[in-house]
Scaffold this motif. Structure first.
Motif, PDB file in Angstrom:
ATOM      1  N   GLY A 235      61.342  44.725  34.247  1.00  4.42           N
ATOM      2  CA  GLY A 235      60.953  45.292  32.957  1.00  4.42           C
ATOM      3  C   GLY A 235      61.723  44.615  31.853  1.00  4.42           C
ATOM      4  O   GLY A 235      61.434  43.479  31.497  1.00  4.42           O
ATOM      5  N   ARG A 236      62.766  45.282  31.378  1.00  5.80           N
ATOM      6  CA  ARG A 236      63.598  44.677  30.349  1.00  5.80           C
ATOM      7  C   ARG A 236      64.796  43.980  30.984  1.00  5.80           C
ATOM      8  O   ARG A 236      65.418  44.509  31.896  1.00  5.80           O
ATOM      9  CB  ARG A 236      64.093  45.738  29.364  1.00  5.80           C
ATOM     10  N   SER A 237      65.106  42.771  30.495  1.00  8.18           N
ATOM     11  CA  SER A 237      66.250  42.012  30.976  1.00  8.18           C
ATOM     12  C   SER A 237      66.704  41.150  29.813  1.00  8.18           C
ATOM     13  O   SER A 237      66.214  41.318  28.702  1.00  8.18           O
ATOM     14  CB  SER A 237      65.832  41.137  32.159  1.00  8.18           C
ATOM     15  N   THR A 238      67.635  40.227  30.077  1.00 11.87           N
ATOM     16  CA  THR A 238      68.003  39.305  28.990  1.00 11.87           C
ATOM     17  C   THR A 238      67.029  38.132  28.918  1.00 11.87           C
ATOM     18  O   THR A 238      67.190  37.251  28.095  1.00 11.87           O
ATOM     19  CB  THR A 238      69.420  38.732  29.200  1.00 11.87           C
ATOM     20  N   MET A 239      66.046  38.107  29.802  1.00  7.25           N
ATOM     21  CA  MET A 239      65.173  36.938  29.873  1.00  7.25           C
ATOM     22  C   MET A 239      64.044  36.982  28.844  1.00  7.25           C
ATOM     23  O   MET A 239      63.677  38.039  28.349  1.00  7.25           O
ATOM     24  CB  MET A 239      64.601  36.789  31.277  1.00  7.25           C
ATOM     25  N   SER A 240      63.486  35.805  28.569  1.00 11.54           N
ATOM     26  CA  SER A 240      62.393  35.692  27.611  1.00 11.54           C
ATOM     27  C   SER A 240      61.096  36.189  28.226  1.00 11.54           C
ATOM     28  O   SER A 240      60.992  36.366  29.442  1.00 11.54           O
ATOM     29  CB  SER A 240      62.229  34.228  27.191  1.00 11.54           C
ATOM     30  N   MET A 241      60.085  36.371  27.360  1.00 14.40           N
ATOM     31  CA  MET A 241      58.828  36.969  27.807  1.00 14.40           C
ATOM     32  C   MET A 241      58.065  36.120  28.817  1.00 14.40           C
ATOM     33  O   MET A 241      57.218  36.629  29.538  1.00 14.40           O
ATOM     34  CB  MET A 241      57.939  37.267  26.599  1.00 14.40           C
ATOM     35  N   VAL A 242      58.353  34.820  28.871  1.00 15.74           N
ATOM     36  CA  VAL A 242      57.644  33.984  29.852  1.00 15.74           C
ATOM     37  C   VAL A 242      58.272  34.065  31.250  1.00 15.74           C
ATOM     38  O   VAL A 242      57.686  33.557  32.203  1.00 15.74           O
ATOM     39  CB  VAL A 242      57.597  32.495  29.424  1.00 15.74           C
ATOM     40  N   CYS A 243      59.434  34.712  31.374  1.00 18.12           N
ATOM     41  CA  CYS A 243      60.151  34.686  32.656  1.00 18.12           C
ATOM     42  C   CYS A 243      59.623  35.756  33.610  1.00 18.12           C
ATOM     43  O   CYS A 243      60.354  36.666  34.014  1.00 18.12           O
ATOM     44  CB  CYS A 243      61.641  34.855  32.439  1.00 18.12           C
ATOM     45  N   THR A 244      58.363  35.628  33.980  1.00 14.51           N
ATOM     46  CA  THR A 244      57.739  36.602  34.865  1.00 14.51           C
ATOM     47  C   THR A 244      57.906  36.207  36.322  1.00 14.51           C
ATOM     48  O   THR A 244      57.631  37.014  37.203  1.00 14.51           O
ATOM     49  CB  THR A 244      56.227  36.693  34.593  1.00 14.51           C
ATOM     50  N   GLY A 245      58.298  34.984  36.573  1.00 13.83           N
ATOM     51  CA  GLY A 245      58.374  34.501  37.950  1.00 13.83           C
ATOM     52  C   GLY A 245      57.004  34.181  38.532  1.00 13.83           C
ATOM     53  O   GLY A 245      56.901  33.862  39.725  1.00 13.83           O
ATOM     54  N   SER A 246      55.955  34.228  37.709  1.00 15.35           N
ATOM     55  CA  SER A 246      54.604  34.090  38.271  1.00 15.35           C
ATOM     56  C   SER A 246      54.386  32.720  38.916  1.00 15.35           C
ATOM     57  O   SER A 246      53.766  32.630  39.972  1.00 15.35           O
ATOM     58  CB  SER A 246      53.543  34.361  37.206  1.00 15.35           C
ATOM     59  N   ALA A 247      54.905  31.673  38.307  1.00 13.22           N
ATOM     60  CA  ALA A 247      54.669  30.337  38.873  1.00 13.22           C
ATOM     61  C   ALA A 247      55.337  30.214  40.242  1.00 13.22           C
ATOM     62  O   ALA A 247      54.724  29.743  41.205  1.00 13.22           O
ATOM     63  CB  ALA A 247      55.179  29.258  37.922  1.00 13.22           C
ATOM     64  N   ALA A 248      56.600  30.661  40.320  1.00 11.34           N
ATOM     65  CA  ALA A 248      57.298  30.611  41.610  1.00 11.34           C
ATOM     66  C   ALA A 248      56.560  31.478  42.627  1.00 11.34           C
ATOM     67  O   ALA A 248      56.412  31.101  43.792  1.00 11.34           O
ATOM     68  CB  ALA A 248      58.740  31.083  41.446  1.00 11.34           C
ATOM     69  N   SER A 249      56.081  32.617  42.174  1.00 12.96           N
ATOM     70  CA  SER A 249      55.360  33.511  43.075  1.00 12.96           C
ATOM     71  C   SER A 249      54.073  32.870  43.590  1.00 12.96           C
ATOM     72  O   SER A 249      53.702  33.032  44.751  1.00 12.96           O
ATOM     73  CB  SER A 249      55.037  34.818  42.352  1.00 12.96           C
ATOM     74  N   ARG A 250      53.396  32.148  42.728  1.00 13.96           N
ATOM     75  CA  ARG A 250      52.146  31.499  43.147  1.00 13.96           C
ATOM     76  C   ARG A 250      52.431  30.413  44.182  1.00 13.96           C
ATOM     77  O   ARG A 250      51.640  30.205  45.113  1.00 13.96           O
ATOM     78  CB  ARG A 250      51.407  30.955  41.919  1.00 13.96           C
ATOM     79  N   ALA A 251      53.556  29.728  44.028  1.00 13.39           N
ATOM     80  CA  ALA A 251      53.944  28.744  45.044  1.00 13.39           C
ATOM     81  C   ALA A 251      54.322  29.469  46.341  1.00 13.39           C
ATOM     82  O   ALA A 251      53.949  29.041  47.440  1.00 13.39           O
ATOM     83  CB  ALA A 251      55.112  27.903  44.543  1.00 13.39           C
ATOM     84  N   PHE A 252      55.049  30.568  46.199  1.00 10.38           N
ATOM     85  CA  PHE A 252      55.454  31.391  47.347  1.00 10.38           C
ATOM     86  C   PHE A 252      54.221  31.869  48.111  1.00 10.38           C
ATOM     87  O   PHE A 252      54.135  31.754  49.334  1.00 10.38           O
ATOM     88  CB  PHE A 252      56.268  32.570  46.796  1.00 10.38           C
ATOM     89  N   GLN A 253      53.241  32.349  47.385  1.00  5.87           N
ATOM     90  CA  GLN A 253      52.028  32.847  48.037  1.00  5.87           C
ATOM     91  C   GLN A 253      51.212  31.722  48.666  1.00  5.87           C
ATOM     92  O   GLN A 253      50.392  31.953  49.554  1.00  5.87           O
ATOM     93  CB  GLN A 253      51.169  33.640  47.042  1.00  5.87           C
ATOM     94  N   ALA A 254      51.444  30.483  48.166  1.00  3.13           N
ATOM     95  CA  ALA A 254      50.749  29.336  48.762  1.00  3.13           C
ATOM     96  C   ALA A 254      51.512  28.782  49.966  1.00  3.13           C
ATOM     97  O   ALA A 254      51.104  27.787  50.559  1.00  3.13           O
ATOM     98  CB  ALA A 254      50.560  28.245  47.709  1.00  3.13           C
ATOM     99  N   GLY A 255      52.660  29.407  50.305  1.00  4.52           N
ATOM    100  CA  GLY A 255      53.364  28.978  51.515  1.00  4.52           C
ATOM    101  C   GLY A 255      54.777  28.471  51.306  1.00  4.52           C
ATOM    102  O   GLY A 255      55.476  28.155  52.266  1.00  4.52           O
ATOM    103  N   ALA A 256      55.230  28.385  50.060  1.00  2.62           N
ATOM    104  CA  ALA A 256      56.599  27.923  49.825  1.00  2.62           C
ATOM    105  C   ALA A 256      57.572  29.027  50.208  1.00  2.62           C
ATOM    106  O   ALA A 256      57.315  30.204  49.977  1.00  2.62           O
ATOM    107  CB  ALA A 256      56.792  27.536  48.360  1.00  2.62           C
ATOM    108  N   LYS A 257      58.708  28.623  50.779  1.00  2.00           N
ATOM    109  CA  LYS A 257      59.724  29.599  51.171  1.00  2.00           C
ATOM    110  C   LYS A 257      60.519  30.021  49.937  1.00  2.00           C
ATOM    111  O   LYS A 257      60.705  29.243  48.999  1.00  2.00           O
ATOM    112  CB  LYS A 257      60.684  28.993  52.205  1.00  2.00           C
ATOM    113  N   TYR A 258      60.986  31.267  49.961  1.00  2.00           N
ATOM    114  CA  TYR A 258      61.764  31.797  48.847  1.00  2.00           C
ATOM    115  C   TYR A 258      63.128  32.227  49.384  1.00  2.00           C
ATOM    116  O   TYR A 258      63.199  32.997  50.351  1.00  2.00           O
ATOM    117  CB  TYR A 258      61.023  32.985  48.222  1.00  2.00           C
ATOM    118  N   GLY A 259      64.192  31.720  48.787  1.00  4.14           N
ATOM    119  CA  GLY A 259      65.533  31.944  49.337  1.00  4.14           C
ATOM    120  C   GLY A 259      66.374  32.915  48.528  1.00  4.14           C
ATOM    121  O   GLY A 259      66.346  32.899  47.286  1.00  4.14           O
ATOM    122  N   ASN A 260      67.134  33.754  49.212  1.00  4.40           N
ATOM    123  CA  ASN A 260      68.117  34.647  48.597  1.00  4.40           C
ATOM    124  C   ASN A 260      67.564  35.461  47.427  1.00  4.40           C
ATOM    125  O   ASN A 260      68.246  35.653  46.412  1.00  4.40           O
ATOM    126  CB  ASN A 260      69.348  33.856  48.116  1.00  4.40           C
ATOM    127  N   GLY A 261      66.341  35.917  47.570  1.00  2.00           N
ATOM    128  CA  GLY A 261      65.700  36.673  46.493  1.00  2.00           C
ATOM    129  C   GLY A 261      66.537  37.827  45.989  1.00  2.00           C
ATOM    130  O   GLY A 261      66.549  38.127  44.796  1.00  2.00           O
TER     131      GLY A 261
END
Lengths: 284, 669
Positions: B205-231
């Motif tokens: 929700g609210r953090s110190t991050m900017s409005m574009v920092c949704t993680g969506s791009a990383a998530s789309r790579a993750f959903q396409a099979g990329a591994k995600y570390g130390n989430g």
């Protein structure tokens, strides 16, 4: 529950927001009113967030949420510039309680007028980035291999350069400038994206470059390495749409959110271009 | 054959550094960004960038010590070779940025000035006022603009990355993007795709991050099979300014320049803070951590502030959690010169001048240490094989991750002023690797059969159209986002408990299902921010699940991941012999715990949930040692641990890779 703003005035339970909307380029604009519940520590961004979550006009009509541009919400990215109660500024630092002190009934939001509207409060400021290309706003280093440190600089030099380098290309100075006028082109049916971009660039290049880019030219002309290509930047500033267009209204410096000494930059650039012109005349 | 191209997604420090270096190597670059790159989130970084320097070197500092501070601060959860390479490069990166015109603050003699940051005893941090991230980003933006004007870089600003395009062998051959203005969806064939898309703070929700920092791009790579570390490794910054729309960072540099954190000893003392006498103030960080004082590592500062407010009830305000961050004892002019930018932020948003009134601050979600799994090629000396195409590559061939969206550099906790360094470093180092990759690749992606790309465009277009056609009156994406933020903030931030995480996981699963039922309030096809947000929201869930599940399973305390139920105890015995015995047991337990948990959490997406596995961490350079900040009996544990290390070293002889086994240092003794 009503709370109090910082100077003790009682804040209203809710307030109206009047927004100038536009569906897309070339379409008619129209005013629309929304009512927003007052909360503690609100700014215009949180107002637009509330409207996005519940996009209803004061008459209860459901509408599409208002489009706007924002990112950092800390006034360092420059994205959320708009005209708030008639003044060009960043929406993130436009605090609701302060705005309601001026007019307790409503807050008025409009897109910037000097840039083409994409939709609602969102405008196309790509012309600003084109201007930075035109004045070659960069240090012309040889490359990115390890070549040791840059030239030593005094604290005084840094203290002059730093304020100029804080320019976030927000466009406030251009919105306030009488000589900076809107350039809006429409892509022709038979025109490719690349050709359209070319035509836009040509139109941008021949229109007034504005205070922000002039100040960047001054910044890089004062850098020990940037100096080496000072002549090219001055040529750009003497080109069509260059510094000679400035009418010295000094609005730019008054509205800059980062308090960059823009008129000082313009004066410096004016002197430098004059000397550059004379030198060039003698070197002919 | 068409010329090979690289697509860089994200134009923050990492993406721009990569673009600039690739262009120098003669490789053509496309760059896609949600926002004009000059407005990327890197501008929010305030405090500075770390590097060993001529002055600290003469006080005993070295690149090796910077490595040591970084892995110790990160609780040893990061692979050490990439960190070693990064800290080795750090001085060179400062030099490069200096040449590019970054307006670093200067000493009276004209050298780059330095300040001290958390987690180190050296003044390593170079800074440009209090807007160092902005200044670094601008210099890289300028260089990339220079290449753009020469036609070597083509920017696609206001474009959203919808996903990678994988061929039948699972190799990445480009990506799909969507124009955020016209909503056009199109394919970008690319011979390498580099993601430099930042953190995922908006999941909270609210953090110190900017409005574009949704993680969506990383998530789309993750959903396409990329591994995600130390989430689960999410940094909560100790000092932020609470706000209705976001939590604004108050840089660690405020403490680096002498800022002191305190609360009145009397709960909710209503006096003007400046009138409260010294004796009635509780400088809890200084009292609890005499050596580091206000500059303990971030995870510790955060927990202490949280503890003072939540457990001890000493919050400054009645209805809101906050403590004082006080600069008023420092000369106002000096504050303006060194911290002007951040002090202006506080004044602008709070209407109070922090040079004369103590600030009120509280912790906020700030940085994702975890991220896309990235690989590296190690040299015998323990650094990286430069120009190896393996460096920064994800498990999907030709897909790379750099900057905050990779998991490489910060382990379980990031040191202040190390993020700007890791972003620029990973951006610079990925370029020669891609050059090598291109030498080995046959053919260019642009020459592939167009059906590979048109099929993917069609799939994304169909998803987009289906969203627009969703019937009205169902779930509201903005309200679901709020609920997601609340559950994540409550369960997966400063203090983590398994019962809460368990419940949170169920809630996140349920919210995900509800989010699939969102109705749009804008069904148009022009600059539709509603549909873009809804897509980003849907993509927050896979990462949210990876964060919560990773946190749930990791039954230990490590860096920012703090689970009190599994905390290593303080020593209780009063006499020395008893303490020695307890310390022996403590060290046994420490070793046991490391055997089990000194591992990277690796999430892979199974279509509905993340599957979690664990990978060993390369700790061959610096042997993991306990972080003993503030523990009762720390000095005895240190003694026992050092004796054991000495014995081990004697038994194994030299480790053969130049590695040293340092003794415990920096404990709170």
């Amino acid at each position: 529950m009503a709370d109090t703003s910082h100077n003790g005035h009682k804040a209203p339970d809710s307030f109206e927001v009047r927004i100038l909307r536009q569906g897309g380029p070339g379409q008619n604009s129209y005013w629309e009113r929304h009512r927003v519940k007052h909360e503690q520590d609100m700014n215009v961004i949180s107002v637009l967030q509330r409207i996005a979550a519940n996009a209803q006009t004061v008459d209860g009509k459901s509408v599409a949420p208002v489009a706007w541009d924002c990112n950092c919400l800390e006034e360092v990215c420059g994205a959320c510039t708009m005209v708030v109660n008639g003044r060009t500024r960043q929406a993130c630092t436009a605090l609701v309680d302060r705005l309601l002190e001026d007019n307790s009934k409503e807050i008025e939001l409009q897109p910037m007028t000097k840039f083409p509207v994409l939709r609602d409060l969102m405008v196309d400021r790509s012309r600003m980035f084109r201007s930075l290309q035109k004045v070659k706003a960069w240090v012309p280093v040889d490359g990115y291999y390890d070549m040791g440190p840059g030239p030593k600089q005094s604290r005084e030099q840094q203290e002059v350069a730093y304020p100029l380098s804080e320019c976030m290309s927000c466009g406030c100075c251009l919105e306030a400038c009488p000589q900076y006028t809107k350039v809006e082109l429409t892509q022709r049916d038979d025109e490719s994206d690349a050709d359209f971009q070319k035509r836009k660039n040509a139109a941008y290049d021949s229109s007034f470059i504005g205070a922000a880019a002039i100040s960047q030219a001054v910044l890089f002309n004062s850098h020990p390495t940037g100096k080496n290509t000072a002549g090219e930047r001055l040529d750009a500033l003497m080109d069509e749409g260059g510094i000679q267009v400035c009418g010295n209204a000094q609005n730019c410096v008054a509205v800059c959110p980062k308090e960059i000494p823009l008129t000082t930059s313009i004066a410096k650039a004016g002197r430098a271009t004059t000397i550059h012109a004379i030198k060039k005349w003698f070197d002919r | 054959m068409a010329k090979k191209r690289v697509m860089i997604v994200g134009g923050g420090l990492a993406g721009l550094a990569a673009a600039m270096k690739l262009a120098e190597l003669g490789i053509d670059v496309d760059m896609m960004s949600l926002t004009p790159v000059k407005r990327s989130h890197s501008v929010c970084a305030q405090g500075g960038i770390n590097a060993c320097n001529d002055q600290t070197r003469q006080l005993g500092d070295s690149e090796w010590k910077h490595l040591d501070d970084t892995v110790y601060g990160g609780d040893f959860l990061q692979h050490q070779p990439p960190v070693k390479e990064m800290t080795d490069w750090a001085p060179k990166i400062i030099d490069l940025m200096d040449r590019l015109g970054v307006t670093f603050n200067r000493t009276t003699e004209g050298f780059i000035d330095r300040r001290r940051f958390g987690g180190t005893l050296y003044k390593r941090t170079a800074f440009a006022g209090a807007t160092t991230g902005q200044q670094l980003l601008y210099s890289l933006d300028e260089q990339v603009r220079r290449w753009e004007s020469e036609g070597k870089v083509k920017k696609y600003e206001f474009w959203d990355f919808l996903g990678p395009v994988l061929d039948e062998n699972g190799n990445c051959r480009g990506c799909i993007g969507q124009d955020l203005v016209s909503m056009e969806i199109r394919a970008f064939p690319a011979d390498a795709v580099v993601l430099g898309t930042g953190g995922c703070g908006l999941i909270y929700g609210r953090s110190t991050m900017s409005m574009v920092c949704t993680g969506s791009a990383a998530s789309r790579a993750f959903q396409a099979g990329a591994k995600y570390g130390n989430g689960e490794c999410i940094q909560v910054h100790p000092t932020a300014i609470p706000g209705a729309d976001k939590l604004r960072l108050m840089s660690e540099s405020a403490r680096g320049e002498g800022g002191r954190v305190w609360v009145p000893r009397a709960p909710q003392d209503t006096r003007d803070p400046k009138s409260i006498p010294e004796a009635e103030r509780y400088y809890f960080l200084e009292e609890r951590y005499p050596e580091y004082g206000n500059l303990v590592p971030r995870d510790i500062a955060t927990r202490e502030i949280f503890d003072i407010c939540v457990n001890e009830g000493l919050s400054v305000e009645q209805g809101r959690q906050c403590v004082y961050l006080d600069l008023t004892h420092i000369d106002a002019q000096e504050l303006t010169r060194k911290l002007g930018g951040i002090l202006a932020i506080y004044e602008k948003f709070q209407g109070v001048d922090p040079r004369f009134t103590p600030m009120k601050i509280f912790p906020a979600v700030h940085y994702s240490m975890g991220g896309l799994w990235a690989d590296y090629e190690r040299t015998a000396e323990g650094g990286l094989q430069l120009a190896s195409p393996v460096n920064q590559s994800t498990n999907i061939p030709n897909l790379y991750a750099i900057g905050e969206c990779d998991y490489q550099y910060h382990g379980a906790n990031r040191l202040g002023a190390n993020s700007l360094l890791s972003c620029i470093f990973s951006g610079l180092i990925v370029a020669p690797g891609i050059e090598t990759l291109f030498e080995s690749q046959k053919g260019a992606a642009a020459d592939l059969d167009a059906s590979l790309f048109s099929r993917e465009v069609k799939r994304h277009q169909a998803e987009h159209d289906a969203l627009l056609k969703r019937p009205a009156g169902h779930e509201n994406p903005y309200l679901i986002h709020q609920e997601l933020g609340e559950v994540m903030t409550k369960s997966a931030t400063v203090v983590r408990r398994n019962d809460q995480l368990d419940a949170a996981y169920a809630t996140v699963m349920e919210l995900h299902e509800r989010a699939k039922n969102c109705s749009l309030s804008d069904t148009g096809n022009w600059t539709n921010q509603n549909v873009v947000f809804t897509k980003a929201l849907l993509d927050m869930f896979p990462l949210a699940k990876a964060i919560v599940k990773g946190a749930l399973q990791r039954d230990e305390c490590r860096g920012a991941h703090y689970k009190p139920a599994f905390q290593m105890p303080s020593l209780k015995c009063e006499d020395h012999a008893g303490r020695r015995r307890e310390a022996e047991q403590w060290c046994d337990r420490f070793d046991e715990n490391n055997k089990k948990w000194l591992k990277s959490t690796i999430a892979t997406w199974n279509g509905n949930e993340p599957d979690i596995t664990y990978e060993d961490v390369d700790t061959s350079l610096i042997t993991p040692r306990p972080r003993l900040y503030g523990l009762v009996g720390a000095e005895v544990i240190e003694e026992v641990w050092n004796e054991r290390q000495a014995k081990r070293q004697a038994a194994s002889g030299d480790q053969g890779n130049g590695a040293k086994t340092p003794v415990v240092a920096g404990a709170a003794s």
